[in-house]
Design a protein around this motif. Structure first.
Motif, PDB file in Angstrom:
ATOM      1  N   GLN A   1     108.735  -7.388  23.903  1.00 39.17           N
ATOM      2  CA  GLN A   1     109.396  -7.388  22.621  1.00 39.17           C
ATOM      3  C   GLN A   1     110.756  -8.063  22.739  1.00 39.17           C
ATOM      4  O   GLN A   1     111.429  -7.947  23.755  1.00 39.17           O
ATOM      5  CB  GLN A   1     109.557  -5.962  22.086  1.00 39.17           C
ATOM      6  CG  GLN A   1     110.089  -5.915  20.668  1.00 39.17           C
ATOM      7  CD  GLN A   1     110.017  -4.527  20.058  1.00 39.17           C
ATOM      8  OE1 GLN A   1     109.398  -3.625  20.617  1.00 39.17           O
ATOM      9  NE2 GLN A   1     110.644  -4.365  18.914  1.00 39.17           N
ATOM     10  N   VAL A   2     111.115  -8.766  21.682  1.00 34.40           N
ATOM     11  CA  VAL A   2     112.357  -9.523  21.655  1.00 34.40           C
ATOM     12  C   VAL A   2     113.201  -9.054  20.478  1.00 34.40           C
ATOM     13  O   VAL A   2     112.706  -8.885  19.360  1.00 34.40           O
ATOM     14  CB  VAL A   2     112.087 -11.029  21.536  1.00 34.40           C
ATOM     15  CG1 VAL A   2     113.394 -11.809  21.406  1.00 34.40           C
ATOM     16  CG2 VAL A   2     111.295 -11.527  22.746  1.00 34.40           C
ATOM     17  N   GLN A   3     114.475  -8.872  20.737  1.00 38.16           N
ATOM     18  CA  GLN A   3     115.440  -8.584  19.683  1.00 38.16           C
ATOM     19  C   GLN A   3     116.345  -9.792  19.513  1.00 38.16           C
ATOM     20  O   GLN A   3     116.827 -10.358  20.495  1.00 38.16           O
ATOM     21  CB  GLN A   3     116.264  -7.342  20.004  1.00 38.16           C
ATOM     22  CG  GLN A   3     115.466  -6.060  19.991  1.00 38.16           C
ATOM     23  CD  GLN A   3     116.295  -4.865  20.377  1.00 38.16           C
ATOM     24  OE1 GLN A   3     116.403  -4.544  21.561  1.00 38.16           O
ATOM     25  NE2 GLN A   3     116.892  -4.212  19.388  1.00 38.16           N
ATOM     26  N   LEU A   4     116.583 -10.176  18.277  1.00 37.80           N
ATOM     27  CA  LEU A   4     117.326 -11.387  17.976  1.00 37.80           C
ATOM     28  C   LEU A   4     118.517 -11.080  17.080  1.00 37.80           C
ATOM     29  O   LEU A   4     118.383 -10.340  16.102  1.00 37.80           O
ATOM     30  CB  LEU A   4     116.428 -12.405  17.259  1.00 37.80           C
ATOM     31  CG  LEU A   4     115.110 -12.752  17.962  1.00 37.80           C
ATOM     32  CD1 LEU A   4     114.255 -13.627  17.058  1.00 37.80           C
ATOM     33  CD2 LEU A   4     115.385 -13.458  19.282  1.00 37.80           C
ATOM     34  N   VAL A   5     119.651 -11.661  17.409  1.00 37.36           N
ATOM     35  CA  VAL A   5     120.860 -11.486  16.623  1.00 37.36           C
ATOM     36  C   VAL A   5     121.490 -12.847  16.377  1.00 37.36           C
ATOM     37  O   VAL A   5     121.898 -13.527  17.325  1.00 37.36           O
ATOM     38  CB  VAL A   5     121.869 -10.564  17.319  1.00 37.36           C
ATOM     39  CG1 VAL A   5     123.120 -10.415  16.464  1.00 37.36           C
ATOM     40  CG2 VAL A   5     121.252  -9.200  17.589  1.00 37.36           C
ATOM     41  N   GLU A   6     121.584 -13.232  15.105  1.00 35.32           N
ATOM     42  CA  GLU A   6     122.185 -14.509  14.742  1.00 35.32           C
ATOM     43  C   GLU A   6     123.687 -14.369  14.547  1.00 35.32           C
ATOM     44  O   GLU A   6     124.179 -13.304  14.172  1.00 35.32           O
ATOM     45  CB  GLU A   6     121.570 -15.061  13.445  1.00 35.32           C
ATOM     46  CG  GLU A   6     120.069 -15.226  13.471  1.00 35.32           C
ATOM     47  CD  GLU A   6     119.356 -14.063  12.822  1.00 35.32           C
ATOM     48  OE1 GLU A   6     118.244 -14.264  12.312  1.00 35.32           O
ATOM     49  OE2 GLU A   6     119.911 -12.939  12.817  1.00 35.32           O
ATOM     50  N   SER A   7     124.374 -15.472  14.746  1.00 37.50           N
ATOM     51  CA  SER A   7     125.790 -15.538  14.449  1.00 37.50           C
ATOM     52  C   SER A   7     126.164 -16.984  14.160  1.00 37.50           C
ATOM     53  O   SER A   7     125.395 -17.899  14.438  1.00 37.50           O
ATOM     54  CB  SER A   7     126.633 -14.986  15.604  1.00 37.50           C
ATOM     55  OG  SER A   7     126.458 -15.763  16.776  1.00 37.50           O
ATOM     56  N   GLY A   8     127.334 -17.176  13.593  1.00 37.73           N
ATOM     57  CA  GLY A   8     127.852 -18.510  13.377  1.00 37.73           C
ATOM     58  C   GLY A   8     127.799 -19.008  11.953  1.00 37.73           C
ATOM     59  O   GLY A   8     128.282 -20.115  11.670  1.00 37.73           O
ATOM     60  N   GLY A   9     127.225 -18.234  11.056  1.00 42.96           N
ATOM     61  CA  GLY A   9     127.198 -18.647   9.669  1.00 42.96           C
ATOM     62  C   GLY A   9     128.577 -18.605   9.047  1.00 42.96           C
ATOM     63  O   GLY A   9     129.517 -18.057   9.608  1.00 42.96           O
ATOM     64  N   GLY A  10     128.684 -19.201   7.878  1.00 38.92           N
ATOM     65  CA  GLY A  10     129.965 -19.213   7.207  1.00 38.92           C
ATOM     66  C   GLY A  10     129.954 -20.077   5.969  1.00 38.92           C
ATOM     67  O   GLY A  10     128.912 -20.560   5.525  1.00 38.92           O
ATOM     68  N   LEU A  11     131.147 -20.256   5.435  1.00 41.83           N
ATOM     69  CA  LEU A  11     131.365 -21.052   4.235  1.00 41.83           C
ATOM     70  C   LEU A  11     132.144 -22.302   4.614  1.00 41.83           C
ATOM     71  O   LEU A  11     133.180 -22.213   5.283  1.00 41.83           O
ATOM     72  CB  LEU A  11     132.142 -20.236   3.203  1.00 41.83           C
ATOM     73  CG  LEU A  11     132.635 -20.947   1.955  1.00 41.83           C
ATOM     74  CD1 LEU A  11     131.461 -21.425   1.114  1.00 41.83           C
ATOM     75  CD2 LEU A  11     133.538 -20.018   1.162  1.00 41.83           C
TER      76      LEU A  11
END
Length: 116
Positions: A1-11
């Protein structure tokens, strides 16, 4: 099983650049094809880019070809989406996903908003 966490989004303004990161858990990260999807309000979720687990063959949707680059660092269990020359139509929630037999693992998404 893999857990994924995104980051880096913005305006940001049109024409700008942004790099999304997706941190994955587990020692088996390198065995998964990784992808970035996006979903804009009122639209279906679409595959933006994907990268294989092996040599790193990549796919990019026609709408982002030449502007977006997907890459992965297996040692860091991380996949990236470098987004350049952003357009307002790129505005969406971007999701990281992992594929083995299907797109079975998903992050919670990160918002990217591009203003004109």
């Amino acid at each position: 099983q893999v857990q994924l966490v995104e980051s880096g989004g913005g305006l940001l303004q049109a024409g700008g650049s942004l790099r999304l990161s997706c941190a994955a858990s587990g020692r088996a990260f390198s065995s998964y094809t990784m992808g970035w999807f996006r979903q804009a309000p009122g639209k279906e979720r679409e595959l933006v880019a994907a990268i294989s687990w092996g040599v790193g063959n990549t796919y990019c949707a026609d709408s982002v070809k030449g502007r977006f680059t997907i890459s992965r660092d297996n040692a860091k269990n991380t996949v990236y989406l470098q987004m350049n020359s952003l357009k307002p139509e790129d505005t969406a929630v971007y999701y990281c996903a992992a594929h083995k037999t299907s797109w079975e693992y998903w992050g919670q998404g990160t918002q990217v908003t591009v203003s004109s």
